[in-house]
Write a protein that holds these residues in place. Structure first.
Motif, PDB file in Angstrom:
ATOM      1  N   ILE A 666       0.818  -1.215   0.000  1.00 46.33           N
ATOM      2  CA  ILE A 666       0.000   0.000   0.000  1.00 46.33           C
ATOM      3  C   ILE A 666       0.849   1.262   0.000  1.00 46.33           C
ATOM      4  CG2 ILE A 666      -1.939  -1.131   1.136  1.00 46.33           C
ATOM      5  CD1 ILE A 666      -1.108   0.273   3.713  1.00 46.33           C
ATOM      6  N   LYS A 667       2.171   1.129   0.205  1.00 42.75           N
ATOM      7  CA  LYS A 667       3.058   2.288   0.184  1.00 42.75           C
ATOM      8  C   LYS A 667       3.817   2.420  -1.137  1.00 42.75           C
ATOM      9  CE  LYS A 667       2.325   3.750   4.397  1.00 42.75           C
ATOM     10  NZ  LYS A 667       1.790   5.114   4.689  1.00 42.75           N
ATOM     11  N   GLN A 668       3.630   1.485  -2.057  1.00 39.76           N
ATOM     12  CA  GLN A 668       4.326   1.551  -3.327  1.00 39.76           C
ATOM     13  C   GLN A 668       3.599   2.497  -4.297  1.00 39.76           C
ATOM     14  OE1 GLN A 668       5.000  -2.427  -4.819  1.00 39.76           O
ATOM     15  NE2 GLN A 668       5.705  -3.178  -2.824  1.00 39.76           N
ATOM     16  N   PHE A 669       4.280   2.858  -5.380  1.00 36.05           N
ATOM     17  CA  PHE A 669       3.727   3.758  -6.386  1.00 36.05           C
ATOM     18  C   PHE A 669       2.990   2.961  -7.462  1.00 36.05           C
ATOM     19  CE2 PHE A 669       7.513   5.931  -4.729  1.00 36.05           C
ATOM     20  CZ  PHE A 669       6.951   7.132  -4.330  1.00 36.05           C
ATOM     21  N   PHE A 670       2.015   3.593  -8.106  1.00 44.73           N
ATOM     22  CA  PHE A 670       1.330   2.988  -9.246  1.00 44.73           C
ATOM     23  C   PHE A 670       1.128   4.048 -10.314  1.00 44.73           C
ATOM     24  CE2 PHE A 670      -2.089   4.675  -6.660  1.00 44.73           C
ATOM     25  CZ  PHE A 670      -2.937   5.255  -7.591  1.00 44.73           C
ATOM     26  N   ALA A 671       0.854   3.611 -11.526  1.00 51.21           N
ATOM     27  CA  ALA A 671       0.601   4.519 -12.645  1.00 51.21           C
ATOM     28  C   ALA A 671      -0.617   4.030 -13.410  1.00 51.21           C
ATOM     29  CB  ALA A 671       1.815   4.589 -13.563  1.00 51.21           C
ATOM     30  N   GLY A 672      -1.363   4.965 -13.946  1.00 54.25           N
ATOM     31  CA  GLY A 672      -2.611   4.648 -14.623  1.00 54.25           C
ATOM     32  C   GLY A 672      -3.800   4.973 -13.747  1.00 54.25           C
ATOM     33  N   GLY A 673      -4.914   5.307 -14.364  1.00 53.17           N
ATOM     34  CA  GLY A 673      -6.110   5.646 -13.610  1.00 53.17           C
ATOM     35  C   GLY A 673      -6.519   7.083 -13.854  1.00 53.17           C
ATOM     36  N   PRO A 674      -7.527   7.551 -13.155  1.00 53.32           N
ATOM     37  CA  PRO A 674      -8.111   8.873 -13.434  1.00 53.32           C
ATOM     38  C   PRO A 674      -7.219  10.040 -13.076  1.00 53.32           C
ATOM     39  CG  PRO A 674      -9.042   7.975 -11.438  1.00 53.32           C
ATOM     40  CD  PRO A 674      -8.213   6.878 -12.042  1.00 53.32           C
ATOM     41  N   ASN A 675      -6.254   9.827 -12.159  1.00 51.48           N
ATOM     42  CA  ASN A 675      -5.407  10.920 -11.706  1.00 51.48           C
ATOM     43  C   ASN A 675      -3.945  10.723 -12.068  1.00 51.48           C
ATOM     44  OD1 ASN A 675      -7.694  12.071 -10.418  1.00 51.48           O
ATOM     45  ND2 ASN A 675      -7.374  10.733  -8.671  1.00 51.48           N
ATOM     46  N   SER A 676      -3.635   9.679 -12.825  1.00 56.11           N
ATOM     47  CA  SER A 676      -2.244   9.374 -13.159  1.00 56.11           C
ATOM     48  C   SER A 676      -2.205   8.576 -14.455  1.00 56.11           C
ATOM     49  CB  SER A 676      -1.593   8.569 -12.023  1.00 56.11           C
ATOM     50  OG  SER A 676      -0.360   8.029 -12.407  1.00 56.11           O
ATOM     51  N   MET A 677      -1.655   9.150 -15.516  1.00 56.62           N
ATOM     52  CA  MET A 677      -1.537   8.453 -16.797  1.00 56.62           C
ATOM     53  C   MET A 677      -2.902   7.920 -17.231  1.00 56.62           C
ATOM     54  SD  MET A 677       1.605   9.087 -17.281  1.00 56.62           S
ATOM     55  CE  MET A 677       1.785   8.234 -18.833  1.00 56.62           C
ATOM     56  N   ARG A 678      -3.766   8.828 -17.633  1.00 50.36           N
ATOM     57  CA  ARG A 678      -5.166   8.504 -17.863  1.00 50.36           C
ATOM     58  C   ARG A 678      -5.417   7.648 -19.103  1.00 50.36           C
ATOM     59  NH1 ARG A 678      -6.674  14.702 -16.878  1.00 50.36           N
ATOM     60  NH2 ARG A 678      -4.417  14.815 -17.223  1.00 50.36           N
ATOM     61  N   ALA A 679      -4.416   7.427 -19.927  1.00 47.66           N
ATOM     62  CA  ALA A 679      -4.585   6.547 -21.081  1.00 47.66           C
ATOM     63  C   ALA A 679      -4.431   5.076 -20.706  1.00 47.66           C
ATOM     64  CB  ALA A 679      -3.578   6.914 -22.175  1.00 47.66           C
ATOM     65  N   TRP A 680      -4.154   4.794 -19.439  1.00 47.32           N
ATOM     66  CA  TRP A 680      -4.057   3.425 -18.933  1.00 47.32           C
ATOM     67  C   TRP A 680      -5.017   3.256 -17.761  1.00 47.32           C
ATOM     68  CZ3 TRP A 680      -0.111   5.867 -21.283  1.00 47.32           C
ATOM     69  CH2 TRP A 680       0.665   5.137 -22.200  1.00 47.32           C
ATOM     70  N   HIS A 681      -5.485   2.029 -17.565  1.00 40.92           N
ATOM     71  CA  HIS A 681      -6.348   1.748 -16.430  1.00 40.92           C
ATOM     72  C   HIS A 681      -5.530   1.785 -15.147  1.00 40.92           C
ATOM     73  CE1 HIS A 681      -9.269   0.718 -19.382  1.00 40.92           C
ATOM     74  NE2 HIS A 681      -8.576  -0.306 -19.848  1.00 40.92           N
ATOM     75  N   LEU A 682      -6.214   1.860 -14.047  1.00 36.91           N
ATOM     76  CA  LEU A 682      -5.549   1.988 -12.753  1.00 36.91           C
ATOM     77  C   LEU A 682      -4.605   0.821 -12.500  1.00 36.91           C
ATOM     78  CD1 LEU A 682      -5.651   3.783 -10.126  1.00 36.91           C
ATOM     79  CD2 LEU A 682      -7.080   1.975  -9.194  1.00 36.91           C
ATOM     80  N   ARG A 683      -3.346   1.129 -12.180  1.00 35.85           N
ATOM     81  CA  ARG A 683      -2.318   0.167 -11.797  1.00 35.85           C
ATOM     82  C   ARG A 683      -1.959  -0.815 -12.919  1.00 35.85           C
ATOM     83  NH1 ARG A 683      -1.838   0.005  -5.951  1.00 35.85           N
ATOM     84  NH2 ARG A 683      -3.486   1.247  -4.977  1.00 35.85           N
ATOM     85  N   THR A 684      -2.145  -0.428 -14.168  1.00 30.97           N
ATOM     86  CA  THR A 684      -1.827  -1.353 -15.271  1.00 30.97           C
ATOM     87  C   THR A 684      -0.590  -0.941 -16.044  1.00 30.97           C
ATOM     88  OG1 THR A 684      -3.294  -0.167 -16.796  1.00 30.97           O
ATOM     89  CG2 THR A 684      -4.246  -2.006 -15.564  1.00 30.97           C
ATOM     90  N   LEU A 685      -0.043   0.248 -15.812  1.00 30.25           N
ATOM     91  CA  LEU A 685       1.138   0.704 -16.540  1.00 30.25           C
ATOM     92  C   LEU A 685       2.400   0.344 -15.766  1.00 30.25           C
ATOM     93  CD1 LEU A 685       2.580   2.290 -18.775  1.00 30.25           C
ATOM     94  CD2 LEU A 685       2.150   4.375 -17.435  1.00 30.25           C
ATOM     95  N   GLY A 686       3.399  -0.185 -16.484  1.00 34.13           N
ATOM     96  CA  GLY A 686       4.701  -0.458 -15.884  1.00 34.13           C
ATOM     97  C   GLY A 686       4.707  -1.734 -15.064  1.00 34.13           C
ATOM     98  N   PRO A 687       5.764  -1.882 -14.258  1.00 33.67           N
ATOM     99  CA  PRO A 687       6.894  -0.961 -14.110  1.00 33.67           C
ATOM    100  C   PRO A 687       7.833  -1.037 -15.313  1.00 33.67           C
ATOM    101  CG  PRO A 687       7.189  -2.878 -12.715  1.00 33.67           C
ATOM    102  CD  PRO A 687       5.815  -3.001 -13.292  1.00 33.67           C
ATOM    103  N   GLY A 688       8.407   0.105 -15.686  1.00 34.94           N
ATOM    104  CA  GLY A 688       9.310   0.162 -16.829  1.00 34.94           C
ATOM    105  C   GLY A 688       8.637  -0.307 -18.098  1.00 34.94           C
ATOM    106  N   SER A 689       9.335  -1.154 -18.841  1.00 32.85           N
ATOM    107  CA  SER A 689       8.791  -1.696 -20.092  1.00 32.85           C
ATOM    108  C   SER A 689       8.157  -3.065 -19.890  1.00 32.85           C
ATOM    109  CB  SER A 689       9.910  -1.807 -21.137  1.00 32.85           C
ATOM    110  OG  SER A 689      10.956  -2.645 -20.666  1.00 32.85           O
ATOM    111  N   TYR A 690       7.981  -3.471 -18.638  1.00 32.59           N
ATOM    112  CA  TYR A 690       7.399  -4.782 -18.340  1.00 32.59           C
ATOM    113  C   TYR A 690       5.925  -4.817 -18.728  1.00 32.59           C
ATOM    114  CZ  TYR A 690       5.323  -8.507 -15.503  1.00 32.59           C
ATOM    115  OH  TYR A 690       4.600  -9.596 -15.072  1.00 32.59           O
ATOM    116  N   LYS A 691       5.480  -5.935 -19.277  1.00 27.70           N
ATOM    117  CA  LYS A 691       4.077  -6.138 -19.603  1.00 27.70           C
ATOM    118  C   LYS A 691       3.607  -7.389 -18.888  1.00 27.70           C
ATOM    119  CE  LYS A 691       0.765  -6.361 -23.420  1.00 27.70           C
ATOM    120  NZ  LYS A 691       0.052  -5.162 -22.946  1.00 27.70           N
ATOM    121  N   TYR A 692       2.540  -7.248 -18.119  1.00 27.79           N
ATOM    122  CA  TYR A 692       2.043  -8.355 -17.298  1.00 27.79           C
ATOM    123  C   TYR A 692       1.512  -9.485 -18.172  1.00 27.79           C
ATOM    124  CZ  TYR A 692      -1.013 -10.941 -14.142  1.00 27.79           C
ATOM    125  OH  TYR A 692      -1.633 -11.934 -13.427  1.00 27.79           O
ATOM    126  N   GLN A 693       1.909 -10.706 -17.824  1.00 26.01           N
ATOM    127  CA  GLN A 693       1.389 -11.908 -18.478  1.00 26.01           C
ATOM    128  C   GLN A 693       0.854 -12.833 -17.393  1.00 26.01           C
ATOM    129  OE1 GLN A 693       1.207 -12.253 -21.701  1.00 26.01           O
ATOM    130  NE2 GLN A 693       2.464 -10.471 -22.270  1.00 26.01           N
TER     131      GLN A 693
END
Length: 826
Positions: A666-693
């Motif tokens: 709960i203390k880590q950073f996330f990207a994506g969502g309505p207030n951060s990188m809005r072209a991605w869904h919440l917590r779906t961007l990154g980390p780095g160039s990694y893509k979740y499989q």
């Protein structure tokens, strides 16, 4: 956590997660909106159709500015001031996005008299209709005079202003040719003050004067210096002294400046022939305070007594002190009906005492402090003057109308998400404004909700509760009287819990408590310091599939350990927005969060005393977390009459240390969502160039990191007023740039580690368009965005991963990310 979008029906909202809508109809409506805007733009070409033959529609004002030795900032400030409505008397009809004059088009094409379509007449507010701005040569000539007056007041006494008008096809373009010439500098400042006592006070404070030799002359300098001198004398007991008692004589010409401020363009029209030949023309300023006609203006007044009326009814017309209980105190007397407040509440709020010289600053601080307690609807301090033995005295009467002591609220939320269909929650809140009659504010809140899948089975359950007790002062075990008189100093005691049951994943429980302080160091600087922060994060009931994913990912496994947190939080905030209509302002915030340092010391002492036979974990069966987290955010706001440009950059890093292998989830950073990188869904961007499989049928898309960099640029603009002016429809164009990273290599997440030489490849870029429905007290937001650069795509460095066809309906359906939210993203 799930991706979801939230809409709430009260003025209290907590938006956490969002979704990408797959509803084709909504996408089609978004595309249709673009078509409508385009149609309005085309239709606006006929805005001159209804003009008389001798009329011309004003479509542009241009200011061409020349000047000697003007800096870029000076040019920008002069141009902005000359473009203000008080100087530039005619401005073209507003263009939304500088494309279409929607208000003018509606004025020409929509019938709101009720004779036409009644539904359309009801939907379209008359405030939307903007009549055409017809070019008026008289207004142009007055504007030239205003510009010249403004420049003279800024010290450009040799300025010239001319206008050029071009009219073609009933469209007028006006160009103002402005040459500032040289700016006059202040050469000498002198004082002519007839009253010896006042002269002594003013001369003793000249080190703080705003007038100095060698600086450019500006009328604003004189206005601010006059205000400074008036406040200085008010603070020395001169109750009746005002800015009208101060005159300025410039360059030995007996022309008194600033006698009044009713006409902001009243200025000196002096040729200054003696200075014409100078490379840097100069002038002299004499500050004059003459003996007033009313001699009481120059009398000093003392505070005689203070009367406090803390519980007046709302509609009281007159006050009879015989109808109140009289409670005499050392410095003041309380006249009360219900004895709602302890005397020490007013002792801390009063910045003046009987026997003190009157001080305007002390009066303003008292009013500000009473308002900050949030106990009264209205605060009114009045002074009654009297003369005793040729000495001026003031009786201070403090009239207070209280707020409701207790309030109960209820809030409802409806949500939808990408991995669930429907969610709802209900929240209850209670507030008591005056615990123990000491202006202490108690708030209690409780919230619970569920999320359902497509089969209407329960997907997740949530519950949270919080208790907060706010004390309007510093509570410390030692003497801190000077600090306790900081503006709006408060002590906060907070405790609560969060519970989440993500069925098919895990259960999470968080119990927390904190103790800390908030205060304003200055008008622009504030602090939040929490020396004691405790929390216990407990994860349990892992499903077999999720446990399998944890077993295969050490970083994720370490992040989901149950840990005890003990630490400190420090936040510093700088905000130089001093008024709502300020053209530009800055916001900066830095937060430091540390956990485990004190417990490490306790752990070391336990090992030392027990000769390594026991430690904190063995004694309490709790594993504690050690980390340091630092985040910083900077925002710049630039305002125009109908638009605002907001730029933002933030960065953060969280580092585990000691025995901890990972920062708590709960203390880590996330990207994506309505207030951060809005072209991605919440917590779906990154980390780095990694893509979740997904490694199994379980889909856990939440991605977090130990480092974050993000930049945002958003252009916000007005569109229309709605519902009789109750709300405003606004738009926005935005671009988000950023990502999250890990600081250590993880074989399960290739490309997730931050590398400076790969920063360009790992940065994500998204852009989009947004609509906002602004009700003043809260704002609903719909953002539509698409990725322009995806770091998880290797081709073309990730640029345009799915092509770019914004007018293709199928492409929009696949690539637009929709998110609903409450409030601005930043």
């Amino acid at each position: 956590m799930q991706n979801r979008s939230c809409f709430s029906f009260t003025s209290i909202y907590h938006i956490h997660v969002y979704k990408r809508f797959s509803i084709q109809k909504l996408r089609q409506q978004g595309f249709s909106l673009l078509l409508i805007c385009w149609a309005l733009m085309v239709a606006s070409c006929s805005n001159t159709k209804y003009l008389a033959q001798n009329q011309a529609l004003l479509i542009s004002n241009e200011i061409r500015l020349k000047g000697e030795n003007l800096t870029k900032n000076e040019r920008e400030n002069i141009r902005n001031d000359l473009s203000s409505s008080s100087i530039l008397l005619q401005a073209p009809n507003y263009k939304t996005l500088r494309i279409a004059r929607i208000g003018l088009w509606l004025y020409n094409h929509v019938d709101t008299t009720g004779k036409g379509n009644r539904l359309l007449s009801w939907l379209i507010n008359k405030n939307w209709l903007k009549p055409p701005v017809i070019y008026d040569s008289n207004q142009t000539h007055k504007t030239v005079e205003n510009m010249l007056d403004y420049l003279i007041n800024q010290g450009y006494f040799r300025a010239t202003v001319n206008d050029q008008v071009h009219i073609r096809k009933q469209k007028a373009r006006v160009t103002y040719l402005v040459n500032t010439g040289k700016n006059f500098l202040i050469n000498q400042i002198s004082y002519r003050i007839s009253d010896t006592a006042i002269r002594k006070i003013v001369l003793a404070d000249t080190s703080l004067s705003l007038l100095h030799k060698g600086i450019p002359y500006k009328t604003d300098l004189l206005i601010n210096e006059r205000e400074r001198i008036a406040r200085l004398l008010n603070d020395h007991g001169y109750y009746h002294f005002s800015t009208d008692d101060i005159l300025f004589v410039v360059d030995t010409i007996n022309t008194s400046l600033l006698k009044t401020t009713t006409n902001p363009f009243e200025s000196i029209f002096n040729v200054f022939s003696a200075s014409r030949s100078r490379e840097k023309p100069t002038l002299n300023i004499e500050v004059v305070i003459n003996q007033p006609e009313d001699s009481s203006d120059f009398h000093q007044y003392y505070i005689r007594k203070i009367n406090v009326f803390p519980d007046l009814p709302l509609n009281i017309n007159s006050i009879d002190t015989n109808q109140f209980y009289k409670i005499p105190e050392r410095y003041f007397t309380i006249f009360t009906r219900r004895n709602l407040f302890r005397p020490r509440v007013f002792m801390r709020a009063l910045y003046f005492r009987p026997g003190d010289l009157y001080s305007r600053t002390a009066y303003e601080q008292t009013v500000r402090q009473l308002n900050s307690l949030n106990q009264w609807k209205f605060v009114n301090v009045q002074f009654h003057e009297l003369q005793v033995n040729d000495t001026g005295w003031l009786d201070a009467n403090i009239y207070l109308i209280p707020e409701k002591r207790q309030e109960v609220g209820i809030s409802l939320e409806g949500t939808t998400g990408s991995d669930y269909e429907l969610g709802s929650s209900i929240g209850l809140s209670y507030m008591n404004r005056n615990i123990h009659r000491a202006a202490n504010i108690l708030t209690v809140s409780l919230k619970g909700g569920v999320e359902l899948d497509s089969a209407l089975n329960i997907y997740a359950q949530e519950m949270s509760g919080q208790i907060n007790l706010n004390f309007p002062r510093f509570i410390v075990p030692f003497d801190l009287r000077r600090l306790s008189r900081f503006a709006n100093a408060k002590t906060n005691l907070n405790t609560g819990f969060d519970y989440m049951n993500r069925i098919d994943f895990y259960k999470f429980q968080n119990y927390y408590a904190s103790f800390g302080y908030t205060w304003n160091e200055t008008q622009t600087k504030s602090w939040i310091v929490k020396p004691f922060v405790l929390a216990y994060n407990k994860y349990s009931n892992f499903s077999p599939a999720f446990q399998q994913e944890l077993d295969s990912n050490q970083f994720l496994r370490n992040s989901f350990q149950s840990v005890f947190l003990e630490g400190e939080n420090i936040s510093f905030i700088y905000n130089n927005q001093l008024s709502a209509n300020q053209r530009q302002f800055n916001y900066f915030r830095i937060d430091l969060d540390e956990s485990g340092l004190l417990l490490e010391g306790i752990d070391g002492m336990l090992k030392l005393l027990s000769r390594n036979q026991t430690d904190f974990t063995r004694l309490t069966t709790l594993r504690y977390s050690q980390y340091v987290k630092l985040t910083a955010e900077y925002k710049h706001f630039y305002n125009w009459s109908h638009a605002t440009l907001v730029s933002r950059i933030m960065g953060g890093v969280a580092v585990p240390y000691g025995g901890s292998q990972a920062v708590p989830y709960i203390k880590q950073f996330f990207a994506g969502g309505p207030n951060s990188m809005r072209a991605w869904h919440l917590r779906t961007l990154g980390p780095g160039s990694y893509k979740y499989q997904a490694s199994s049928n379980l889909v856990f898309v939440d991605q977090t990191g130990e480092m974050k960099i993000e930049g945002n640029l958003e252009y916000r603009f007005d569109i229309l007023q709605l519902f009789g002016g109750v709300s405003f429809l606004k738009g926005a164009l935005f671009t988000d740039v950023g990502n999250i990273w890990n600081l250590r290599s993880d074989p399960n997440k290739p490309g997730a580690v931050f590398r400076l030489n790969k920063l360009y490849q790992q940065i994500a870029v998204g852009s989009g368009f947004g609509l906002r429905l602004d009700f003043n007290y809260f704002l609903l937001r719909l953002d539509m965005a698409t990725p322009l650069k995806d770091p998880s795509v290797s081709a073309h460095d990730g640029w345009f991963p799915n092509g770019f066809r914004p007018f293709n309906l199928k492409w929009l359906g696949k690539n637009l990310v929709f998110s609903f939210a409450v409030g601005y993203p930043f």
